[in-house]
Scaffold this motif. Structure first.
Motif, PDB file in Angstrom:
ATOM      1  N   HIS A 163      -7.044  94.805 -27.985  1.00 10.12           N
ATOM      2  CA  HIS A 163      -7.766  95.253 -29.175  1.00 10.12           C
ATOM      3  C   HIS A 163      -7.887  96.776 -29.189  1.00 10.12           C
ATOM      4  O   HIS A 163      -7.677  97.417 -30.232  1.00 10.12           O
ATOM      5  N   ARG A 164      -8.187  97.355 -28.037  1.00 13.49           N
ATOM      6  CA  ARG A 164      -8.308  98.810 -27.962  1.00 13.49           C
ATOM      7  C   ARG A 164      -6.973  99.486 -28.284  1.00 13.49           C
ATOM      8  O   ARG A 164      -6.924 100.510 -28.971  1.00 13.49           O
ATOM      9  N   LEU A 165      -5.883  98.903 -27.804  1.00  9.56           N
ATOM     10  CA  LEU A 165      -4.561  99.469 -28.080  1.00  9.56           C
ATOM     11  C   LEU A 165      -4.223  99.377 -29.561  1.00  9.56           C
ATOM     12  O   LEU A 165      -3.646 100.309 -30.144  1.00  9.56           O
ATOM     13  N   LEU A 166      -4.603  98.277 -30.196  1.00  5.99           N
ATOM     14  CA  LEU A 166      -4.319  98.111 -31.620  1.00  5.99           C
ATOM     15  C   LEU A 166      -5.115  99.062 -32.490  1.00  5.99           C
ATOM     16  O   LEU A 166      -4.788  99.250 -33.671  1.00  5.99           O
ATOM     17  N   GLN A 167      -6.129  99.688 -31.933  1.00  5.37           N
ATOM     18  CA  GLN A 167      -6.893 100.671 -32.699  1.00  5.37           C
ATOM     19  C   GLN A 167      -6.092 101.960 -32.912  1.00  5.37           C
ATOM     20  O   GLN A 167      -6.497 102.801 -33.713  1.00  5.37           O
ATOM     21  N   ASN A 168      -4.968 102.088 -32.204  1.00  8.01           N
ATOM     22  CA  ASN A 168      -4.093 103.244 -32.374  1.00  8.01           C
ATOM     23  C   ASN A 168      -3.124 102.971 -33.530  1.00  8.01           C
ATOM     24  O   ASN A 168      -2.245 102.105 -33.416  1.00  8.01           O
ATOM     25  N   PRO A 169      -3.243 103.689 -34.651  1.00  7.29           N
ATOM     26  CA  PRO A 169      -2.374 103.423 -35.804  1.00  7.29           C
ATOM     27  C   PRO A 169      -0.887 103.574 -35.470  1.00  7.29           C
ATOM     28  O   PRO A 169      -0.056 102.825 -35.997  1.00  7.29           O
ATOM     29  N   PHE A 212      -2.376  94.502 -40.393  1.00  2.00           N
ATOM     30  CA  PHE A 212      -2.185  95.722 -39.621  1.00  2.00           C
ATOM     31  C   PHE A 212      -2.489  96.967 -40.458  1.00  2.00           C
ATOM     32  O   PHE A 212      -2.998  97.967 -39.945  1.00  2.00           O
ATOM     33  N   LYS A 213      -2.199  96.912 -41.743  1.00  2.00           N
ATOM     34  CA  LYS A 213      -2.425  98.073 -42.603  1.00  2.00           C
ATOM     35  C   LYS A 213      -3.907  98.304 -42.871  1.00  2.00           C
ATOM     36  O   LYS A 213      -4.337  99.437 -43.109  1.00  2.00           O
ATOM     37  N   VAL A 214      -4.698  97.230 -42.849  1.00  2.00           N
ATOM     38  CA  VAL A 214      -6.140  97.369 -43.108  1.00  2.00           C
ATOM     39  C   VAL A 214      -6.942  97.121 -41.845  1.00  2.00           C
ATOM     40  O   VAL A 214      -8.139  96.848 -41.906  1.00  2.00           O
ATOM     41  N   PHE A 215      -6.268  97.241 -40.699  1.00  2.00           N
ATOM     42  CA  PHE A 215      -6.931  96.956 -39.424  1.00  2.00           C
ATOM     43  C   PHE A 215      -8.166  97.828 -39.223  1.00  2.00           C
ATOM     44  O   PHE A 215      -9.231  97.335 -38.818  1.00  2.00           O
ATOM     45  N   SER A 216      -8.060  99.112 -39.480  1.00  2.00           N
ATOM     46  CA  SER A 216      -9.160 100.042 -39.184  1.00  2.00           C
ATOM     47  C   SER A 216     -10.435  99.699 -39.943  1.00  2.00           C
ATOM     48  O   SER A 216     -11.517  99.603 -39.332  1.00  2.00           O
TER      49      SER A 216
END
Length: 331
Positions: A163-169, A212-216
């Motif tokens: 999850h932390r890695l996916l926070q990187n766009p 993925f595009k609206v993950f943040s």
């Protein structure tokens, strides 16, 4: 010096292409010189600058293909001598010289059976579990965890780090570039990770690109974690295996060891599912090395292991002719 005919070369390349590679990028490229020398190159276009900035995993992936080629050549009766050449993806990585007769490799029969399975595993019966522990006991690179409570802890750790890695766009963008979510994608059956290989149902595959595009914004609302968690599936694994090699072992050789370990695993009736973030995160890697009481080593893989409950998806592979290079590229 022995010279391969063209058809045998293609056959060996096809078998070597079945080796596992990071994100199924298939970076190995092969050249056959008139004098019979086979040269291994790396395709720079397969690099993952965000996930693998040092190209370690890319070269390790070339190492799995190299071992696959050596196994394939032995199947054709050819002994292969490997000479390392370079350590950068811009230079030839290895040269294979043929000479003499070789018996088929004992692991050759496992090449077609080896696979990565990214779905819940079937339960392992006592006989299968014994085969798994025997597999680990016969390889000093392997460190096996079978305690259920520890598997649960590692499953949670894997989800948190992922999850932390996916926070990187930039990471999300790179991962998505190698993900094929629809059979309409031109590379669905060629390379990368398609929805079938990822075990994604059709609705989830259709949603993933937008997610993925609206993950943040979803993450800020606390809504992203549930879509990326794998803990429940991870807990179906019979065991989690970590592969550790000496720090000074070149990535190409580490890849060769990794492939042989997974072939032995397949021969024991098991599939694997990588947990790469546990290896890539420096703090995580250091903690596991301490747990295993290893010094002067590094982790090259963390794998969920288990029998598969149904037929695996069809492999996506590049056409063999696209993995061959022309002789004028040889050193």
């Amino acid at each position: 010096m022995t010279v391969l005919d063209h058809d045998t070369f293609l056959t060996c390349m096809a078998e070597a292409s079945l080796a596992p590679t990071v994100h199924n990028t298939q970076p190995a490229r092969w050249g056959l010189s008139p004098d019979g020398t086979i040269t291994l190159h790396c395709a720079p276009g397969a690099a993952l600058p965000v996930a693998d900035p040092s190209n370690h995993d890319l070269i390790l992936s070339c190492g799995t293909a190299l071992e696959g080629m050596v196994i394939a050549l032995a199947g054709e009766g050819h002994a292969a001598q490997v000479t390392p050449l370079g350590t950068q993806i811009t230079e030839p990585l290895a040269r294979i010289t043929l000479g003499g007769y070789a018996e088929p490799d004992p692991l050759a029969s496992a090449v077609s059976a080896r696979l990565t399975y990214r779905r819940p595993f079937a339960p392992a019966d006592p006989g299968q579990f014994q085969a798994l522990t025997t597999w680990a006991a016969t390889d000093p690179d392997i460190h096996l965890i079978t305690t259920r409570s520890r598997i649960t802890e590692i499953a949670a750790q894997n989800d948190a780090l992922s999850h932390r890695l996916l926070q990187n766009p930039a990471f999300r963008k790179e991962l998505l570039s190698w993900t094929r979510l629809s059979k309409c994608h031109p590379d669905w059956s060629r390379n990368g990770l398609n929805a079938d290989a990822l075990g994604l149902p059709r609705w989830q595959a259709a949603f993933m690109g937008a997610f993925f595009k609206v993950f943040s914004p979803l993450d800020r609302l606390g809504l992203a974690t549930g879509f990326t968690a794998e803990k429940d599936d991870t807990e179906t694994a019979a065991a989690i295996a970590f592969l550790a090699v000496p720090k000074d072992l070149p990535a190409l050789d580490a890849g060769r060891r990794y492939y042989r370990a997974t072939l032995k695993l397949a021969a024991s009736g098991f599939a694997s599912w990588p947990m790469s973030v546990l290896v890539d995160d420096p703090d995580s890697e250091a903690a596991f090395l301490t747990e295993f009481r290893l010094t002067d080593h590094r982790l090259i893989a963390a794998l969920r292991l288990g029998p598969i409950p149904k037929s695996p998806p069809e492999r996506a592979r590049l056409p063999i002719t696209e993995t061959a290079i022309t002789p004028d590229l040889h050193p």
